[in-house]
Design an enzyme around this catalytic site. Structure first.
Site, short mmCIF file in Angstrom:
data_model
loop_
_atom_site.label_atom_id
_atom_site.label_comp_id
_atom_site.label_asym_id
_atom_site.label_seq_id
_atom_site.Cartn_x
_atom_site.Cartn_y
_atom_site.Cartn_z
N ASN A 6 0.71 -1.13 0.00
CA ASN A 6 0.18 -0.04 0.09
C ASN A 6 1.01 1.24 -0.04
O ASN A 6 1.75 1.16 0.69
CB ASN A 6 -0.82 -0.06 1.26
N HIS A 9 1.14 6.31 2.12
CA HIS A 9 1.77 6.89 2.92
C HIS A 9 2.74 7.59 2.09
O HIS A 9 3.28 8.82 2.64
CB HIS A 9 2.58 6.05 3.72
N HIS A 42 -5.62 3.49 -1.57
CA HIS A 42 -7.09 3.99 -1.05
C HIS A 42 -7.43 5.30 -1.67
O HIS A 42 -6.76 6.45 -1.12
CB HIS A 42 -7.03 3.97 0.50
N ARG A 44 -9.69 8.17 -1.19
CA ARG A 44 -10.53 8.65 -0.11
C ARG A 44 -11.28 9.71 -0.76
O ARG A 44 -10.76 10.46 -1.60
CB ARG A 44 -9.74 9.05 0.90
N ARG A 48 -7.17 12.74 0.63
CA ARG A 48 -5.87 13.25 1.66
C ARG A 48 -4.41 12.74 1.11
O ARG A 48 -3.87 13.12 1.63
CB ARG A 48 -6.20 13.00 2.98
N GLU A 69 -8.69 0.27 -2.77
CA GLU A 69 -9.51 0.33 -1.47
C GLU A 69 -10.36 1.49 -1.72
O GLU A 69 -9.95 2.71 -2.17
CB GLU A 69 -8.69 0.68 -0.28
N THR A 100 -7.84 3.79 8.17
CA THR A 100 -9.01 2.79 8.47
C THR A 100 -9.01 2.13 9.79
O THR A 100 -8.06 1.53 10.12
CB THR A 100 -8.99 1.85 7.41
N GLU A 150 -11.05 -9.43 3.07
CA GLU A 150 -9.68 -8.88 3.69
C GLU A 150 -10.03 -8.88 5.12
O GLU A 150 -10.59 -8.04 5.70
CB GLU A 150 -9.27 -7.49 3.34
N HIS A 190 -3.52 -4.66 7.95
CA HIS A 190 -3.52 -3.60 8.86
C HIS A 190 -2.46 -3.76 10.07
O HIS A 190 -2.70 -4.70 10.80
CB HIS A 190 -4.83 -3.37 9.57
N1 PXP Z 1 -5.68 -2.92 4.49
C1 PXP Z 1 -6.73 -1.90 4.35
C2 PXP Z 1 -7.91 -2.26 4.33
C3 PXP Z 1 -6.16 -0.69 4.98
O1 PXP Z 1 -7.11 0.32 5.11
C4 PXP Z 1 -4.83 -0.65 5.26
C5 PXP Z 1 -4.29 0.74 5.81
O2 PXP Z 1 -4.47 1.59 4.66
C6 PXP Z 1 -3.72 -1.60 5.22
C7 PXP Z 1 -4.32 -2.63 4.59
C8 PXP Z 1 -2.61 -1.48 5.39
O3 PXP Z 1 -2.17 -1.25 6.69
P1 PXP Z 1 -0.84 -0.76 7.18
O4 PXP Z 1 -0.49 0.49 6.51
O5 PXP Z 1 -0.95 -0.75 8.63
O6 PXP Z 1 0.17 -1.75 6.90
#
Ligand code: PXP
Length: 241
Positions: A6, A9, A42, A44, A48, A69, A100, A150, A190
């Protein structure tokens, strides 16, 4: 077990100065070169981090797969239908949250989610629902024809004691086994990181992990190639890989 990265960030950092760098599209393309199996973003409602330019460029340029996402809103569903990701993962979205915060309640939102899945399926977009490791939620996801779930791993990742962590791991194990029996694909994510992955790989029925923050954070110190390859090495410690 596949590993999707992902890159939200990276876009956060770019947006902090309304700059062009670091570019999440370039970062995603490089991550593919270093061996990730897919990219997750994601989009949003408040944009953001990832924006539509990022999403559309990634759609054109990625050679692995794109997991979008998204909240189950009309605007974002239309974008997903247009962009055609390999997977649309429906997540709950609150404007004031930092990230999330937990899985979507499928039972309480069954009609909205059923319609969302129907609309995405008509456009041939496979769907995943981000949910807690809960049997009733999994049954509901299967009933409305979700392709994947998921599993939210935040409670496992944030457990305050080893006992709590192993208890949550067991819930995830049972939940993923149940989902597999129903024919669902099983992703998880997550809070997964370089420390807790050694426990997480003990779970047999996970098809793919979705990891963002820990890998992006590590890449700041050691570079993206090393950060990605270290995570892949941990995942490959899994039995029978
Ligand atoms: N899966 C989902 C649905 C999420 O919302 C996130 C966070 O953006 C992640 C996975 C990845 O989480 P992390 O950034 O804590 O690895």
């Amino acid at each position: 077990m596949l590993f999707s990265l992902n890159v939200d960030h990276v876009a956060f950092l770019r947006n902090a100065r309304m700059e062009v760098n670091p570019d999440p599209v370039t970062y995603a393309l490089m991550a593919e070169q270093y061996g990730v199996d897919g990219i997750v973003v994601h989009l949003r409602e408040d944009r953001r981090h990832i924006n539509e330019r990022d999403l559309r460029l990634m759609r054109e340029m990625l050679t692995t797969k794109l997991d979008l996402e998204m909240a189950a809103t009309d605007e974002i569903i239309k974008i997903a239908i247009d962009v055609q990701p390999e997977l649309a993962t429906i997540v709950p979205e609150k404007r004031l949250e930092l990230t999330t915060e937990g899985g979507i309640n499928v039972i309480d939102n069954i009609n909205l989610l059923r319609t969302t899945i129907e609309r995405l399926h008509e456009a041939e977009v496979p769907v995943s629902l981000f949910i807690e490791p809960d049997i009733a939620q999994i049954d509901a996801a299967s009933e409305i024809d979700s392709d994947f779930i998921e599993i939210h791993t935040g409670n496992f990742a944030n457990a305050l004691s080893e006992d709590d962590m192993f208890e949550e791991l067991e819930r995830i194990r049972q939940a993923s086994k149940h989902a597999k029996k129903l024919g669902l694909g099983v992703n998880a994510g997550h809070g997964l990181n370089y420390n807790n992955m050694k426990h997480f790989i003990a779970i047999e029925d996970i098809d793919e992990v979705s990891i963002g923050q820990s890998v992006v954070a590590r890449s700041v110190f050691v570079g993206l190639e090393k950060a990605v390859k270290e995570m892949i090495a941990l995942i490959r410690l899994r039995k029978g890989f």
